[in-house]
Write a protein that holds these residues in place. Structure first.
Motif, short mmCIF file in Angstrom:
data_model
loop_
_atom_site.label_atom_id
_atom_site.label_comp_id
_atom_site.label_asym_id
_atom_site.label_seq_id
_atom_site.Cartn_x
_atom_site.Cartn_y
_atom_site.Cartn_z
N ASN A 56 0.84 -1.20 0.00
CA ASN A 56 0.00 0.00 0.00
C ASN A 56 0.88 1.26 0.00
N GLU A 57 0.25 2.42 -0.10
CA GLU A 57 0.99 3.68 -0.21
C GLU A 57 1.89 3.93 1.00
N GLU A 58 1.40 3.59 2.19
CA GLU A 58 2.19 3.80 3.41
C GLU A 58 3.47 2.96 3.39
N THR A 59 3.35 1.72 2.94
CA THR A 59 4.51 0.84 2.87
C THR A 59 5.49 1.33 1.81
N VAL A 60 4.97 1.75 0.66
CA VAL A 60 5.83 2.28 -0.40
C VAL A 60 6.59 3.50 0.11
N ALA A 61 5.90 4.39 0.83
CA ALA A 61 6.55 5.58 1.39
C ALA A 61 7.64 5.20 2.39
#
Length: 91
Positions: A56-61
């Motif tokens: 998800n976006e949080e993990t990618v960040a």
């Protein structure tokens, strides 16, 4: 054709679940693994898709943040002693 034994190690719960599945399908575990092996050899590939969920976006960040920290050692702090790190993290 001569037969041979193959030993496979797996989690005990998974083994029970797989054995139950095979039984429901009218197969033994040996037959199921033989079917897998024959199909893999015939097609010269794993006969099913292996993948993982897209992060998800949080993990990618978080991954990008770590990559940036690796490029610039002045960002963040490094440790050579895990006990010191844990002490600082838990304060």
């Amino acid at each position: 054709m001569a037969q041979t034994n193959v030993n496979i190690r797996m989690d005990e719960i998974l083994k029970k679940q797989f054995d139950s599945f095979c039984s429901d399908m009218g197969l033994t575990m040996t037959t199921a693994f033989t079917v897998f092996a024959k199909k893999a050899v015939r097609e010269y590939r794993i006969p099913f898709e292996i993948g993982a969920e897209k992060p998800n976006e949080e993990t990618v960040a978080a991954i990008q943040e770590v990559q940036e920290m690796k490029k610039d050692p002045s960002i963040g702090k490094t440790y050579t002693d895990v006990d010191v790190m844990m002490k600082e993290l838990l304060v």
